[in-house]
Design a protein around this motif. Structure first.
Motif, PDB file in Angstrom:
ATOM      1  N   PRO A 161       0.835  -1.212   0.000  1.00 27.50           N
ATOM      2  CA  PRO A 161       0.000   0.000   0.000  1.00 27.50           C
ATOM      3  C   PRO A 161       0.865   1.256   0.000  1.00 27.50           C
ATOM      4  O   PRO A 161       2.095   1.206   0.109  1.00 27.50           O
ATOM      5  CB  PRO A 161      -0.771  -0.129   1.308  1.00 27.50           C
ATOM      6  N   MET A 162       0.200   2.377  -0.087  1.00 24.12           N
ATOM      7  CA  MET A 162       0.917   3.644   0.026  1.00 24.12           C
ATOM      8  C   MET A 162       1.476   3.805   1.428  1.00 24.12           C
ATOM      9  O   MET A 162       0.928   3.288   2.380  1.00 24.12           O
ATOM     10  CB  MET A 162      -0.036   4.810  -0.293  1.00 24.12           C
ATOM     11  N   ARG A 163       2.587   4.549   1.521  1.00 23.88           N
ATOM     12  CA  ARG A 163       3.271   4.811   2.784  1.00 23.88           C
ATOM     13  C   ARG A 163       3.740   3.508   3.436  1.00 23.88           C
ATOM     14  O   ARG A 163       3.746   3.367   4.651  1.00 23.88           O
ATOM     15  CB  ARG A 163       2.358   5.572   3.764  1.00 23.88           C
ATOM     16  N   VAL A 164       4.153   2.484   2.619  1.00 22.79           N
ATOM     17  CA  VAL A 164       4.562   1.196   3.155  1.00 22.79           C
ATOM     18  C   VAL A 164       5.804   1.323   4.022  1.00 22.79           C
ATOM     19  O   VAL A 164       6.014   0.541   4.956  1.00 22.79           O
ATOM     20  CB  VAL A 164       4.787   0.185   2.006  1.00 22.79           C
ATOM     21  N   ASP A 165       6.655   2.336   3.744  1.00 28.90           N
ATOM     22  CA  ASP A 165       7.869   2.510   4.544  1.00 28.90           C
ATOM     23  C   ASP A 165       7.548   2.742   6.014  1.00 28.90           C
ATOM     24  O   ASP A 165       8.309   2.366   6.901  1.00 28.90           O
ATOM     25  CB  ASP A 165       8.698   3.679   4.009  1.00 28.90           C
ATOM     26  N   ALA A 166       6.430   3.374   6.287  1.00 33.14           N
ATOM     27  CA  ALA A 166       6.043   3.629   7.669  1.00 33.14           C
ATOM     28  C   ALA A 166       5.487   2.366   8.341  1.00 33.14           C
ATOM     29  O   ALA A 166       5.506   2.254   9.571  1.00 33.14           O
ATOM     30  CB  ALA A 166       5.007   4.746   7.725  1.00 33.14           C
ATOM     31  N   LEU A 167       4.988   1.426   7.520  1.00 35.20           N
ATOM     32  CA  LEU A 167       4.390   0.220   8.081  1.00 35.20           C
ATOM     33  C   LEU A 167       5.429  -0.850   8.410  1.00 35.20           C
ATOM     34  O   LEU A 167       5.230  -1.653   9.326  1.00 35.20           O
ATOM     35  CB  LEU A 167       3.363  -0.361   7.103  1.00 35.20           C
ATOM     36  N   LEU A 168       6.533  -0.871   7.649  1.00 33.07           N
ATOM     37  CA  LEU A 168       7.514  -1.952   7.810  1.00 33.07           C
ATOM     38  C   LEU A 168       8.070  -2.053   9.223  1.00 33.07           C
ATOM     39  O   LEU A 168       8.114  -3.156   9.787  1.00 33.07           O
ATOM     40  CB  LEU A 168       8.644  -1.775   6.794  1.00 33.07           C
ATOM     41  N   PRO A 169       8.507  -0.954   9.852  1.00 32.64           N
ATOM     42  CA  PRO A 169       9.020  -1.088  11.217  1.00 32.64           C
ATOM     43  C   PRO A 169       7.971  -1.586  12.204  1.00 32.64           C
ATOM     44  O   PRO A 169       8.293  -2.335  13.137  1.00 32.64           O
ATOM     45  CB  PRO A 169       9.473   0.342  11.565  1.00 32.64           C
ATOM     46  N   ALA A 170       6.720  -1.197  11.996  1.00 34.05           N
ATOM     47  CA  ALA A 170       5.657  -1.632  12.904  1.00 34.05           C
ATOM     48  C   ALA A 170       5.450  -3.141  12.808  1.00 34.05           C
ATOM     49  O   ALA A 170       5.335  -3.834  13.832  1.00 34.05           O
ATOM     50  CB  ALA A 170       4.367  -0.887  12.586  1.00 34.05           C
TER      51      ALA A 170
END
Length: 526
Positions: A161-170
């Motif tokens: 999805p969009m903004r996947v970079d923010a999801l990876l650490p979570a």
């Protein structure tokens, strides 16, 4: 086709097939009757003897007959011996391969393929089928399929999805804590090595990995992290990950994120953890978590849609987080399988879907076991821990108190004690426990109208080694079977005969039993 004699416990060795060779014209078919007898403990499947008589039709219209005698090694599927032909008056060496081909047997329950070679008769051969006779359980304890069927479900991966970079650490934090929790709750300590020191070093490395993982996990103030602390941190990270899915720029704990975390836990428990863990100890046709993960994702999506309106992009991110996490669980399963060296030993911790407060009461534990076993508990069950010296007394009492059925699941019932004499304890339980109770129940049958059933499950290895059959055959046929004990134990024989005679008289004297026997037959009565 071979037929087994009533005294045998395994297929005989005659077969139906085609023989041929350069110097012989043995025939096109044979029918035999024979028996097989184990020479060692049958559990070992090391050695037995097969003897068969057969008749065969030759291609020239004549008939032949003969006898085959072979030593059979079931463990290696091989048999070797002699075949004597009456027509040729000739005995020749015979080598056979005896194989069931599939679990449960071929053509018949317990049926086996037998291929035999006679080098002394022009290298003739035969191929046929052995069929067990008078062995109703042959092949039925070995289902044809040894693997549990897992219904395959295909699911395409969720695109990034969009903004996947923010999801990876979570997601990475959720996965890290899940793996740490697995190491703490289902530890693998069965380490090995070429030496004692190597094994200890390997164990030390594993423990150091856990220590480092704990060092990165917050605990209570001034306290080292505990296993329960890791569990709580894991569930908190799951809710935090969904908070990132809702607002990647400003993630914060909120009711919607908690609702998504609860939906994820429910889907994991019902569709992945319980179905997978229910197969513990079984082979399965699909080793991966993929079919379970696909169903879990579908359940999560349904609950996500039912619980409230999310923006499309929020829904997309939440589904991606769930899909990515269950994919990481597959990596955790693979590590466990590699450690144990056996897919049947892999267990996924239920704490992946359960909060501590979900299983801190007995009623909650009961509900979890019920969901796993798909069976509801019934009230009225008691569990007692019996010390060794009280076991025989407790068993005797429970035999007498049984009203409907009694099940004894035991390691061994000894026929003979360490001195080679008939076992006193086993005799007492048979004489004063089972037979005496059965006599009392039959004497009360006209009034009560019911007899309890008695079931005994024990280890066949020790049944053979310790000759438990001398007692169990009495219980199997209490009306007709009479025990034959060694010299010096005539008094025991007389006691058993006395109670069996009383048993027979009680059966004959019961108007209700005799009336039912006339309706249902003598086999029903026995």
């Amino acid at each position: 086709m071979s037929i087994m004699s009533p005294k045998s416990r395994a297929p005989s060795s005659a077969s139906m097939g085609r023989h041929g060779g350069a110097d012989t014209d043995l025939g096109v078919g044979a029918l035999g009757l024979g028996f097989y007898k184990d020479l060692t403990n049958p559990v070992m499947s090391l050695l037995g003897v097969m003897v068969d008589g057969y008749g065969a039709a030759r291609t020239d219209g004549s008939w032949d007959g003969g006898v085959q005698a072979q030593l059979h090694m079931p463990l290696f599927r091989l048999a070797a011996g002699v075949d004597y032909s009456v027509a040729d008056r000739q005995a020749d060496f015979m080598l056979s391969l005896v194989h069931p081909l599939r679990r449960g047997g071929v053509v018949f329950d317990g049926g086996k393929l037998r291929a035999s070679w006679l080098p002394g008769r022009g290298h003739s051969f035969s191929v046929g089928i052995q069929a067990p006779f008078a062995t109703p359980l042959a092949g039925r304890g070995r289902p044809a399929r040894e693997k549990a069927l897992v219904r395959s479900v295909e699911a395409s991966p969720v695109p990034d999805p969009m903004r996947v970079d923010a999801l990876l650490p979570a997601v990475a934090e959720v996965t890290r804590l899940a793996k740490l929790m697995d190491q703490l709750l289902v530890p693998f300590l069965d380490v090995g090595g070429s030496s004692h020191d190597d094994a200890l070093a390997d164990l030390g490395r594993r423990l150091e990995e856990v220590r480092q993982g704990l060092a990165g996990t917050p605990g209570a103030p001034d306290d080292a992290p505990t296993a329960q602390g890791v569990v709580l941190a894991y569930h908190g990270s799951l809710a935090d990950a969904f908070a990132v899915a809702l607002r990647p720029d400003r993630p914060a704990a909120n009711a919607t994120a908690e609702r998504l975390a609860q939906a994820a836990r429910t889907a994991l428990l019902d569709e992945l953890l319980i179905p997978h863990n229910s197969l513990l100890g079984q082979y399965r046709d699909v080793k991966t978590l993929q079919p379970f993960a696909a169903r879990a994702r579908g359940a999560f999506v349904r609950m996500m849609d039912e619980g409230g309106v999310l923006e499309d992009v929020q829904r997309w991110r939440a589904e991606w987080i769930f899909d990515r996490f269950v994919s990481d669980l597959e990596e955790m399963r693979e590590v466990r399988e590699d450690q144990w060296g056996d897919e049947r030993m892999v267990w996924m911790p239920l704490q992946l879907a359960l909060l501590p407060e979900d299983h801190d009461e007995q009623e909650e534990l009961d509900r979890i076991v019920e969901r796993t076993a798909s069976v509801r508990f019934r009230s009225g069950n008691d569990v007692d821990y019996i010390l060794n010296e009280r076991f025989q007394w407790a068993l005797h009492q429970s035999i007498h108190e049984a009203q409907d059925y009694h099940v004894l699941w035991v390691h061994d019932i000894q026929g003979y004690d360490g001195d080679g004499n008939p076992d006193q304890v086993s005799f007492d339980q048979v004489r004063h426990g089972y037979l005496q109770t059965l006599l009392e129940r039959i004497q009360a049958y006209d009034r009560a109208g019911r007899l309890p059933e008695y079931h005994i499950f024990l280890d066949q290895w020790f049944y053979e080694v310790n000759k438990g059959r001398i007692w169990l055959e009495v219980l199997e046929d209490p009306l007709d079977h009479r025990v034959d004990l060694p010299e010096g134990f005539e008094a025991w024989e007389a006691e058993l005969d006395s109670v069996q005679d009383a048993l027979a008289q009680a059966v004959m004297g019961s108007r209700r039993l005799q009336s039912e026997a006339r309706a249902y037959g003598d086999d029903w009565l026995k």
